[in-house]
Design a protein around this motif. Structure first.
Motif, PDB file in Angstrom:
ATOM      1  N   ILE A 182       0.800  -1.223   0.000  1.00  0.00           N
ATOM      2  CA  ILE A 182       0.000   0.000   0.000  1.00  0.00           C
ATOM      3  C   ILE A 182       0.839   1.283   0.000  1.00  0.00           C
ATOM      4  N   PRO A 183       2.050   1.307   0.624  1.00  0.00           N
ATOM      5  CA  PRO A 183       2.847   2.543   0.549  1.00  0.00           C
ATOM      6  C   PRO A 183       3.100   3.014  -0.876  1.00  0.00           C
ATOM      7  N   LEU A 184       3.219   2.091  -1.824  1.00  0.00           N
ATOM      8  CA  LEU A 184       3.412   2.495  -3.215  1.00  0.00           C
ATOM      9  C   LEU A 184       2.184   3.235  -3.731  1.00  0.00           C
ATOM     10  N   LEU A 185       1.002   2.708  -3.414  1.00  0.00           N
ATOM     11  CA  LEU A 185      -0.222   3.362  -3.868  1.00  0.00           C
ATOM     12  C   LEU A 185      -0.366   4.754  -3.259  1.00  0.00           C
ATOM     13  N   SER A 186       0.115   4.905  -2.016  1.00  0.00           N
ATOM     14  CA  SER A 186      -0.028   6.197  -1.336  1.00  0.00           C
ATOM     15  C   SER A 186       0.801   7.294  -1.993  1.00  0.00           C
ATOM     16  N   LEU A 187       1.728   6.899  -2.875  1.00  0.00           N
ATOM     17  CA  LEU A 187       2.532   7.889  -3.580  1.00  0.00           C
ATOM     18  C   LEU A 187       1.731   8.603  -4.665  1.00  0.00           C
ATOM     19  N   VAL A 188       0.650   7.961  -5.141  1.00  0.00           N
ATOM     20  CA  VAL A 188      -0.078   8.523  -6.287  1.00  0.00           C
ATOM     21  C   VAL A 188      -1.562   8.738  -6.022  1.00  0.00           C
ATOM     22  N   MET A 189      -2.044   8.384  -4.820  1.00  0.00           N
ATOM     23  CA  MET A 189      -3.467   8.576  -4.528  1.00  0.00           C
ATOM     24  C   MET A 189      -3.691   8.631  -3.025  1.00  0.00           C
ATOM     25  N   ASP A 190      -4.840   9.166  -2.621  1.00  0.00           N
ATOM     26  CA  ASP A 190      -5.152   9.247  -1.197  1.00  0.00           C
ATOM     27  C   ASP A 190      -5.644   7.886  -0.700  1.00  0.00           C
ATOM     28  N   PRO A 191      -5.646   7.663   0.633  1.00  0.00           N
ATOM     29  CA  PRO A 191      -5.983   6.354   1.182  1.00  0.00           C
ATOM     30  C   PRO A 191      -7.379   5.849   0.823  1.00  0.00           C
ATOM     31  N   VAL A 192      -8.374   6.749   0.787  1.00  0.00           N
ATOM     32  CA  VAL A 192      -9.737   6.304   0.486  1.00  0.00           C
ATOM     33  C   VAL A 192      -9.836   5.846  -0.972  1.00  0.00           C
ATOM     34  N   THR A 193      -9.203   6.579  -1.886  1.00  0.00           N
ATOM     35  CA  THR A 193      -9.185   6.166  -3.287  1.00  0.00           C
ATOM     36  C   THR A 193      -8.491   4.818  -3.435  1.00  0.00           C
ATOM     37  N   ALA A 194      -7.373   4.645  -2.712  1.00  0.00           N
ATOM     38  CA  ALA A 194      -6.647   3.370  -2.750  1.00  0.00           C
ATOM     39  C   ALA A 194      -7.525   2.237  -2.234  1.00  0.00           C
ATOM     40  N   GLY A 195      -8.299   2.507  -1.194  1.00  0.00           N
ATOM     41  CA  GLY A 195      -9.198   1.492  -0.656  1.00  0.00           C
ATOM     42  C   GLY A 195     -10.254   1.075  -1.654  1.00  0.00           C
ATOM     43  N   GLY A 196     -10.824   2.053  -2.344  1.00  0.00           N
ATOM     44  CA  GLY A 196     -11.824   1.749  -3.362  1.00  0.00           C
ATOM     45  C   GLY A 196     -11.237   0.994  -4.545  1.00  0.00           C
ATOM     46  N   LEU A 197     -10.005   1.324  -4.900  1.00  0.00           N
ATOM     47  CA  LEU A 197      -9.318   0.627  -5.989  1.00  0.00           C
ATOM     48  C   LEU A 197      -9.033  -0.824  -5.623  1.00  0.00           C
ATOM     49  N   LEU A 198      -8.552  -1.031  -4.391  1.00  0.00           N
ATOM     50  CA  LEU A 198      -8.100  -2.364  -3.989  1.00  0.00           C
ATOM     51  C   LEU A 198      -9.244  -3.314  -3.649  1.00  0.00           C
ATOM     52  N   ALA A 199     -10.359  -2.789  -3.190  1.00  0.00           N
ATOM     53  CA  ALA A 199     -11.436  -3.668  -2.709  1.00  0.00           C
ATOM     54  C   ALA A 199     -11.847  -4.724  -3.744  1.00  0.00           C
ATOM     55  N   PRO A 200     -12.174  -4.349  -4.988  1.00  0.00           N
ATOM     56  CA  PRO A 200     -12.516  -5.383  -5.973  1.00  0.00           C
ATOM     57  C   PRO A 200     -11.314  -6.229  -6.383  1.00  0.00           C
ATOM     58  N   LEU A 201     -10.128  -5.610  -6.435  1.00  0.00           N
ATOM     59  CA  LEU A 201      -8.930  -6.354  -6.826  1.00  0.00           C
ATOM     60  C   LEU A 201      -8.592  -7.438  -5.812  1.00  0.00           C
ATOM     61  N   PHE A 202      -8.813  -7.148  -4.524  1.00  0.00           N
ATOM     62  CA  PHE A 202      -8.582  -8.166  -3.496  1.00  0.00           C
ATOM     63  C   PHE A 202      -9.418  -9.410  -3.764  1.00  0.00           C
ATOM     64  N   VAL A 203     -10.670  -9.199  -4.161  1.00  0.00           N
ATOM     65  CA  VAL A 203     -11.571 -10.327  -4.418  1.00  0.00           C
ATOM     66  C   VAL A 203     -11.020 -11.197  -5.551  1.00  0.00           C
ATOM     67  N   VAL A 204     -10.583 -10.543  -6.628  1.00  0.00           N
ATOM     68  CA  VAL A 204     -10.038 -11.294  -7.765  1.00  0.00           C
ATOM     69  C   VAL A 204      -8.751 -12.014  -7.367  1.00  0.00           C
ATOM     70  N   MET A 205      -7.880 -11.330  -6.628  1.00  0.00           N
ATOM     71  CA  MET A 205      -6.639 -11.961  -6.146  1.00  0.00           C
ATOM     72  C   MET A 205      -6.944 -13.207  -5.331  1.00  0.00           C
ATOM     73  N   ASP A 206      -7.875 -13.066  -4.395  1.00  0.00           N
ATOM     74  CA  ASP A 206      -8.197 -14.178  -3.497  1.00  0.00           C
ATOM     75  C   ASP A 206      -8.794 -15.350  -4.252  1.00  0.00           C
ATOM     76  N   LEU A 207      -9.707 -15.072  -5.158  1.00  0.00           N
ATOM     77  CA  LEU A 207     -10.333 -16.150  -5.925  1.00  0.00           C
ATOM     78  C   LEU A 207      -9.304 -16.843  -6.819  1.00  0.00           C
ATOM     79  N   PHE A 208      -8.384 -16.075  -7.385  1.00  0.00           N
ATOM     80  CA  PHE A 208      -7.320 -16.687  -8.184  1.00  0.00           C
ATOM     81  C   PHE A 208      -6.401 -17.518  -7.290  1.00  0.00           C
ATOM     82  N   GLY A 209      -6.136 -17.016  -6.077  1.00  0.00           N
ATOM     83  CA  GLY A 209      -5.255 -17.722  -5.156  1.00  0.00           C
ATOM     84  C   GLY A 209      -5.803 -19.063  -4.703  1.00  0.00           C
TER      85      GLY A 209
END
Length: 252
Positions: free
Chosen positions: A34-61
């Protein structure tokens, strides 16, 4: 958020690192990327970006963390607390002091790792405890909803059980698969991603297969002791990140 080459490359690298950690350790250490994401966006935007991606990551895992790697007795105790914790985290998201939560979580995690270090890096195996499991699940639910940092409470419950490395990682993976499925909708409601965020999300989907697969290869090469040592080391990194977030939040 401006969608440019720098934003795309930095975000892609952060998502790739999170995927790698999920492949290697099953989940719980997303905050490392997450520190990398914080370089280019605020925490709430990062949270919204990651929420669906986490689901895809987990299902692939789950192609790697099959049912044979899940500790069902622990999940039965952990998951109800997780669900309740996410609900509490969502309801209190805008009124909780995220900085204080980060500092407290960091301090508890560092004490936990410190005790392990004083034992010479040996895991003192302890019996399963229903109250501790429920408390760990609930705390993890709150912290994963508030700061994407649900890993430390879960690790502090699972590591002392002395589970096999695949069972530890598989149990962690399924736990966060459930959690991320539940918190995806609340996070999207809180963050309300714009068009640029959805486009960036689509680009980052490309990082998932390779990141998780490479992480899995690392997991296969680690023996039991190396796996546990890596988890404790990552807990230190996570704690320091939380401590920095909390303290710097008060200083700004």
């Amino acid at each position: 958020m401006e969608l440019n080459a720098t934003t795309i490359l930095v975000t892609f690298a952060g998502v790739f690192l999170i995927c790698f950690m999920k492949g290697a350790f099953g989940g719980g250490f997303a905050i490392v990327g997450i520190p990398l994401l914080s370089l280019v966006m605020d925490p709430v935007t990062a949270g919204g970006l990651l929420a669906p991606l986490f689901v895809v990551m987990d299902l692939f895992g789950l192609r790697y963390w099959k049912p044979s790697t899940w500790s069902r007795p622990d999940l039965i105790l952990l998951v109800p607390g997780l669900v309740v914790g996410i609900g509490i985290g969502y309801l209190l998201f805008r009124v909780l002091d995220h900085r204080a939560i980060a500092i407290v979580m960091a301090a508890v995690t560092l004490v936990f790792v410190g005790l392990w270090f004083l034992r010479g890096g040996e895991v003192a195996v302890r019996p399963r405890s229903s109250p501790k499991a429920v408390a760990a699940g609930m705390t993890s639910g709150i912290t994963t909803m508030v700061a994407h940092s649900g890993g430390p409470p879960l690790a502090m419950y699972l590591l002392p059980l002395g589970l096999g490395k695949q069972v530890y990682a598989g149990t962690t993976s399924l736990f966060f698969t459930v959690g991320n499925l539940i918190k995806a909708a609340p996070w999207l409601a809180l963050a309300r991603p714009a068009g640029a965020v959805w486009a960036l999300m689509a680009i980052c989907l490309l990082a998932i297969p390779t990141g998780v697969s490479l992480g899995w290869r690392l997991h296969a090469r680690l023996d039991q002791r190396q796996m546990y040592t890596a988890c404790y080391a990552l807990l230190v990194v996570t704690a320091l990140k939380l401590l920095w977030d909390g303290v710097s939040g008060y200083l700004h």
